[in-house]
Scaffold this active site. Structure first.
Site, PDB file in Angstrom:
ATOM      1  N   GLU A  45       0.710  -1.132   0.123  1.00  0.00           N
ATOM      2  CA  GLU A  45      -0.054   0.060  -0.050  1.00  0.00           C
ATOM      3  C   GLU A  45       0.802   1.122  -0.026  1.00  0.00           C
ATOM      4  O   GLU A  45       2.013   1.139   0.482  1.00  0.00           O
ATOM      5  CB  GLU A  45      -1.037   0.014   1.153  1.00  0.00           C
ATOM      6  N   ASN A 192     -12.543  -0.888  -0.794  1.00  0.00           N
ATOM      7  CA  ASN A 192     -11.761  -1.473   0.326  1.00  0.00           C
ATOM      8  C   ASN A 192     -12.358  -1.438   1.570  1.00  0.00           C
ATOM      9  O   ASN A 192     -12.742  -0.120   1.865  1.00  0.00           O
ATOM     10  CB  ASN A 192     -10.179  -0.952   0.503  1.00  0.00           C
ATOM     11  N   GLU A 193     -12.655  -2.036   2.548  1.00  0.00           N
ATOM     12  CA  GLU A 193     -13.185  -1.869   4.016  1.00  0.00           C
ATOM     13  C   GLU A 193     -14.486  -0.942   3.668  1.00  0.00           C
ATOM     14  O   GLU A 193     -14.641   0.279   4.357  1.00  0.00           O
ATOM     15  CB  GLU A 193     -12.141  -1.355   4.691  1.00  0.00           C
ATOM     16  N   TYR A 259      -7.023  -8.808  11.626  1.00  0.00           N
ATOM     17  CA  TYR A 259      -5.661  -8.458  12.158  1.00  0.00           C
ATOM     18  C   TYR A 259      -5.355  -9.274  13.472  1.00  0.00           C
ATOM     19  O   TYR A 259      -6.406  -9.146  14.349  1.00  0.00           O
ATOM     20  CB  TYR A 259      -5.366  -7.142  12.112  1.00  0.00           C
ATOM     21  N   GLU A 316      -6.268  -8.996   3.584  1.00  0.00           N
ATOM     22  CA  GLU A 316      -5.568  -8.244   4.639  1.00  0.00           C
ATOM     23  C   GLU A 316      -5.698  -9.301   5.867  1.00  0.00           C
ATOM     24  O   GLU A 316      -6.619  -9.369   6.586  1.00  0.00           O
ATOM     25  CB  GLU A 316      -5.949  -6.977   4.830  1.00  0.00           C
ATOM     26  N   GLN A 365       1.966  -6.075   5.511  1.00  0.00           N
ATOM     27  CA  GLN A 365       2.089  -5.794   4.227  1.00  0.00           C
ATOM     28  C   GLN A 365       3.576  -6.297   3.863  1.00  0.00           C
ATOM     29  O   GLN A 365       4.661  -6.473   4.691  1.00  0.00           O
ATOM     30  CB  GLN A 365       1.950  -4.234   4.115  1.00  0.00           C
TER      31      GLN A 365
HETATM   32  O1  AHR Z   1      -3.011  -2.479   6.237  1.00  0.00           O
HETATM   33  C1  AHR Z   1      -3.230  -1.365   6.883  1.00  0.00           C
HETATM   34  C2  AHR Z   1      -4.760  -0.937   6.918  1.00  0.00           C
HETATM   35  O2  AHR Z   1      -5.496  -1.645   7.379  1.00  0.00           O
HETATM   36  C3  AHR Z   1      -5.338  -0.728   5.433  1.00  0.00           C
HETATM   37  O3  AHR Z   1      -5.226   0.237   4.717  1.00  0.00           O
HETATM   38  C4  AHR Z   1      -7.017  -0.853   5.702  1.00  0.00           C
HETATM   39  O4  AHR Z   1      -7.708  -1.615   4.682  1.00  0.00           O
HETATM   40  C5  AHR Z   1      -6.794  -1.720   7.100  1.00  0.00           C
HETATM   41  O5  AHR Z   1      -7.581  -1.241   7.993  1.00  0.00           O
END
Ligand code: AHR
Length: 513
Positions: A45, A192-193, A259, A316, A365
């Protein structure tokens, strides 16, 4: 063995200071789904030094580069056979306008990266530069469209610019900018999101917008990307539910984000290094939730898509810690330790078990951001334990998953958490070899794991192990090789049985002979 006997045996083992003995059986006669190579995808990103400095230095840099992409980083990434790169975001994607990133670089507009640190975005890396990177890596491209501040027209024109083989004005503009043939876009995501940084939408509203956009994403058949709908995260199943019902005829699949945060709290996530055993086990426990997230999202999708035509794309995932002291909080820079390698391997084993539904994932990432493969500092770079986990698991890309049963797998308990001690996965590669991956989540004790393949005598295993004395072992520029994999092998005993001693806090990948 009943539960009481097993408990007594476990107590005896502990009292004698011995190691637990689990038994793994690999059923080679009932192969499962193919593990799509894209399960090992990466995410890059426009965030912090994830692209600028980390991989892109520009063609005039003194750091050796090819078309602006640094040779050392690209070379290292090629070794882990990166199959796919997702770009340009993330949250950044929903404020990215592709026309800002084409044409002469010196004429491109400078924007503000409002999501990530409010820094200047030079737009030096745009569509053509991104495709140079994936070409250098030998990877496929996953382009994320802008739904948040963009439009159906803007996305439709970007897809036409990238994929049209006609003589249209947009296709000719691509040619004028240096690319004759269409680019190959493997996947294209609509936003995205959308539940958060992508526009705070409801799944129903997003579905309607998606249908509108998808209708206009026209590309020649051979260049048409797989179109992905942006889905939910964490425990929220409504996105997978609504999107698989509404969009099943118009999408390749639905994305999902999860995450791993040691404390489970966004405020005070936990440190990347210097943590104690309570945050080792909480991290392992939290990352293992990926299993139930996939199971639950997949079950919801099964209601509308029982044939599993749609993919669940975990585009992600990874660890998210408090940023390193003194760094820009918007750059999401964190160290990467043995714990991260264990997290990566546990997730790989989960993805393999769901290979039928989970056909693509992207760790967040690739460089310098969150759970990165590589950390750079000016002209130096180092490889992280996560990099080595990816390297060790390369044989699983495109292999056929094999069902396994794990008997007598003890629990590892600490600080009020309980997790299985051993995680395992097996697969057969195209050349017929069987590979086995094992993770010991216990940071204090090795484990003996007997390996059986019914109908075959297992003579030996050979491969690599990643472990270290400290839970937070990591590489630094002063000691860039503090942690790296070592050769590992084991042979069957005189009784013809093979047992692997898996060190404490370790990842092992071996070929089974
Ligand atoms: O990976 C960092 C961020 O986490 C991304 O930009 C977003 O999609 C997520 O919230």
């Amino acid at each position: 063995m009943n539960q009481i006997k097993r408990g007594v045996l476990a107590l005896c083992m502990l009292a004698s200071g011995g190691v637990f003995a689990a038994e793994i059986t690999i059923d080679t006669a009932k192969p499962g789904a193919v593990i799509n190579k894209d399960v090992y995808g990466q995410f890059a990103e426009h965030l912090g030094t994830g692209i600028y400095e980390g991989i892109w230095v520009g063609p005039k840099s003194k750091i050796p580069n090819t078309k602006g992409w640094r040779n050392d980083v690209v070379g290292a990434l090629k070794e882990i056979q990166v199959p796919l790169v997702r770009w340009p975001g993330g949250c950044f994607a929903d404020e990215y306008h592709w026309r800002d990133g084409i044409g002469p670089r010196e004429k491109r507009p400078v924007k503000v990266n409002t999501n990530w640190g409010g820094v200047d975005e030079s737009n030096a890396v745009g569509t053509h530069e991104f495709f140079d990177l994936v070409d250098l890596l030998g990877a496929d491209a996953y382009v994320n469209g802008n739904l948040g501040t963009g439009s159906a027209q803007e996305m439709s024109e970007w897809v036409e610019y990238m994929t049209s083989d006609s003589k249209s004005t947009l296709a000719n503009l691509r040619r004028k900018n240096g690319r004759d043939k269409p680019f190959k876009v493997a996947y294209f995501a609509v936003g995205n999101e959308a539940w958060g940084c992508g526009g705070n939408m409801s799944p129903q509203y997003y579905s309607d917008l998606y249908k509108q956009v998808e209708t206009f994403l026209r590309a020649p058949k051979q260049y048409r990307p797989k179109i992905i709908a942006s889905g939910g995260n964490d425990n929220d199943l409504t996105w997978s539910d609504v999107l698989s019902k509404e969009l099943k005829k118009q999408t390749e699949g639905i994305s999902f984000h999860y995450y791993t945060i040691p404390t489970g709290k966004w405020e005070g996530k936990g440190a990347s290094t210097g943590f104690q055993e309570n945050e080792w086990i909480s991290t392992v426990s939290n990352t293992l939730r990926m299993e139930s997230h996939i199971q639950k999202n997949s079950a919801v999708m099964d209601k509308h898509d029982p044939e599993k035509k749609l993919g669940l794309f975990v585009d992600e995932w990874g660890t998210w810690y408090d940023v390193e002291k003194g760094t820009n909080p918007g750059f999401l820079f964190q160290q990467n330790t043995l714990r991260d390698a264990v997290v990566a391997a546990l997730n790989f084993n989960i993805f393999h078990a769901h290979a039928e539904r989970v056909r693509m994932t992207n760790i967040a990432q690739m460089v310098n951001v969150l759970q990165a493969m590589i950390i750079t500092d000016k002209d130096k770079m180092l490889l992280t334990p996560t990099y080595y986990a990816y390297q060790m698991y390369v044989p699983f890309q495109g292999a056929t998953s094999l069902p396994i049963t794990l008997k007598d797998n003890p629990d590892y308990s600490a600080a009020g958490f309980k997790v299985p001690e051993i995680s395992a996965s097996a697969a057969r590669t195209k050349d017929g070899k069987v590979y086995l991956a094992l993770v010991n989540t216990n940071p204090n004790k090795p484990a003996d794991v007997a390996v059986n393949i019914p109908g075959q005598s297992v003579k030996s295993v050979k491969g690599r192990v990643l472990t270290a004395a400290a839970m937070d072992a990591h590489n630094t520029f002063a000691a860039p090789q503090a942690i790296k994999p070592a050769a590992f092998s084991a042979n069957a005993g005189a009784d013809g049985k093979l047992s692997i001693k898996v060190p404490a806090k370790a990842v092992i990948v071996v070929a089974v002979e």
